[in-house]
Design a protein around this motif. Structure first.
Motif, PDB file in Angstrom:
ATOM      1  N   VAL A 246      12.353  29.092  -0.056  1.00 27.97           N
ATOM      2  CA  VAL A 246      11.846  29.467  -1.669  1.00 27.97           C
ATOM      3  C   VAL A 246      12.386  28.293  -2.560  1.00 27.97           C
ATOM      4  N   HIS A 247      11.509  27.577  -3.269  1.00 30.43           N
ATOM      5  CA  HIS A 247      12.028  26.387  -3.905  1.00 30.43           C
ATOM      6  C   HIS A 247      11.236  26.311  -5.373  1.00 30.43           C
ATOM      7  N   GLY A 248      11.764  26.239  -6.517  1.00 33.39           N
ATOM      8  CA  GLY A 248      11.052  25.685  -7.643  1.00 33.39           C
ATOM      9  C   GLY A 248      10.723  24.130  -7.707  1.00 33.39           C
ATOM     10  N   ASP A 249       9.473  24.218  -8.230  1.00 31.99           N
ATOM     11  CA  ASP A 249       8.929  22.731  -8.458  1.00 31.99           C
ATOM     12  C   ASP A 249       9.310  22.024  -9.313  1.00 31.99           C
ATOM     13  N   VAL A 254      18.360  20.011  -6.910  1.00 28.07           N
ATOM     14  CA  VAL A 254      17.565  19.681  -5.392  1.00 28.07           C
ATOM     15  C   VAL A 254      16.178  19.505  -5.396  1.00 28.07           C
ATOM     16  N   PRO A 255      15.674  18.343  -5.606  1.00 30.49           N
ATOM     17  CA  PRO A 255      14.104  18.063  -5.434  1.00 30.49           C
ATOM     18  C   PRO A 255      13.441  18.985  -4.480  1.00 30.49           C
ATOM     19  N   ILE A 256      12.198  19.432  -4.714  1.00 34.55           N
ATOM     20  CA  ILE A 256      11.461  20.177  -3.926  1.00 34.55           C
ATOM     21  C   ILE A 256      11.091  19.446  -2.695  1.00 34.55           C
ATOM     22  N   GLN A 257      11.093  17.961  -3.047  1.00 33.94           N
ATOM     23  CA  GLN A 257      10.725  17.058  -1.925  1.00 33.94           C
ATOM     24  C   GLN A 257      11.827  17.620  -0.329  1.00 33.94           C
ATOM     25  N   GLN A 258      12.920  18.114  -0.880  1.00 32.76           N
ATOM     26  CA  GLN A 258      13.984  18.413   0.288  1.00 32.76           C
ATOM     27  C   GLN A 258      13.482  19.508   1.029  1.00 32.76           C
ATOM     28  N   LEU A 275       7.134  27.087   3.372  1.00 34.23           N
ATOM     29  CA  LEU A 275       7.666  26.984   2.026  1.00 34.23           C
ATOM     30  C   LEU A 275       6.883  27.770   0.931  1.00 34.23           C
ATOM     31  N   VAL A 276       7.826  28.608   0.090  1.00 30.00           N
ATOM     32  CA  VAL A 276       7.064  29.270  -1.006  1.00 30.00           C
ATOM     33  C   VAL A 276       7.809  28.425  -2.251  1.00 30.00           C
ATOM     34  N   VAL A 277       6.675  28.190  -2.925  1.00 27.21           N
ATOM     35  CA  VAL A 277       6.973  27.569  -4.385  1.00 27.21           C
ATOM     36  C   VAL A 277       6.850  28.323  -5.338  1.00 27.21           C
TER      37      VAL A 277
END
Length: 319
Positions: A246-249, A254-258, A275-277
């Motif tokens: 789960v990652h914030g855009d 930590v860039p979502i690219q990771q 991946l849940v954005v």
């Protein structure tokens, strides 16, 4: 160091709140269980056992933000959603930076998984169906266990060290996954660039065989080699644990690219990955306790089914 401590506090408190537990927490807590020792220092974890409807499954919660770890950072609130659905939670505190570097911290995490597996009968969990979760550095460490866990040392004197350090499922928030391609191809973040404020965990040392002293590793090629070795994306193989990220855009640390490159590589290897954005989400956001429910759903899907026997030929050798 203040910035690191503040980040650690943000991650731990935003992931869950003890207030959400209500007056009657759904668990019984055992504190400061010693899972290992190094240089005369005890390594500890807390165990949260569900008060009812235990499902015989365990989840390891990595207490880490910026690779800072402290017993004060153990968040009982995070255990609530998991124990309510029957999971036993093991909150692991590892050796913290600035004293210890990432390779040393990974040794602690391997030891913790081995200890939990060795004592699975005592805690009433299936040793072959252990999940792991964490945020930021805790997410990075979780993915390392999911991709680089090994089969243990069959010749170890300590029976705990003979146990595998593999896990069966991973769920995490905004994890670093590739320190040599951080945000874009070729971007070196081994305590540099975006992560210049996090130099201590990348201050790699080795023992000088002549003086027996710890000395810095200065050779750039070796530093990059270690950077590759501690990047989960470089350990992906078809037998890895299913992983949810789960990652914030809008995450600037930590860039979502990771997350994107990690999920892409896992899928290419045939591993279930998702991946849940979180739109507009930075490095943490309010209401992350609700995302923990998504973690529990993931563990339900990947731990409750009988575990498939691992192919010994595909289990990664001990490093």
């Amino acid at each position: 160091m203040r910035r690191l401590a503040a980040l650690f506090l943000l991650i731990q408190t935003s992931m869950a709140s003890t207030a959400a537990l209500g007056d009657e927490p759904p668990f019984v807590r055992e504190q400061d269980v010693i899972y290992g020792r190094k240089f005369g220092t005890a390594l500890t974890l807390d165990v949260f056992r569900p008060t009812k409807d235990a499902n015989g499954l365990g989840v390891i919660a990595v207490v880490s933000g910026g690779w800072v770890s402290s017993h004060d950072g153990v968040n009982a609130g995070m255990a609530g959603p998991l124990t309510r659905r029957g999971y036993t939670v093991f909150a692991v505190v590892h050796g913290s930076q600035p004293k210890y570097t990432i390779p040393e911290i990974l040794g602690d995490m391997n030891r913790a998984v081995r200890f939990i597996r060795h004592n699975a009968g005592k805690y009433g969990v299936d040793p072959d169906r252990l999940g792991i979760c964490g945020g930021s550095a805790g997410g990075h460490l979780s993915l390392m266990q999911g991709t680089a866990g090994d089969k243990g040392d069959p010749n170890a004197r300590d029976p705990v060290d003979r146990e595998p350090s593999r896990v069966a499922a991973v769920a995490c928030f905004f994890p670093p996954t590739d320190f040599l391609n951080y945000g874009k191809p070729g971007e070196n973040a081994i305590g540099r660039g975006i992560l210049v404020g996090f130099q201590p965990p990348f201050d790699f040392h080795e023992v000088d065989l002549r003086t027996k002293k710890f000395v810095p590793i200065a050779d750039e090629a070796r530093i990059e080699e270690i950077g590759r070795k501690i990047s989960p994306v470089n350990h992906v193989s078809p037998d890895d644990a299913p992983a949810l990220i789960v990652h914030g855009d809008a995450d600037r640390l930590v860039p979502i690219q990771q997350a994107e490159i990690m999920v892409e590589k896992l899928k290419a290897a045939g591993v279930d990955a998702k991946l849940v954005v979180h739109p507009g989400g930075g490095h943490g956001w309010g209401g992350m306790d609700k995302d923990i429910e998504t973690f529990v759903d993931w563990f339900d899907a990947h731990l409750k089914a009988p575990a498939k026997p691992a192919d010994p030929a595909r289990i990664k050798p001990v490093d």
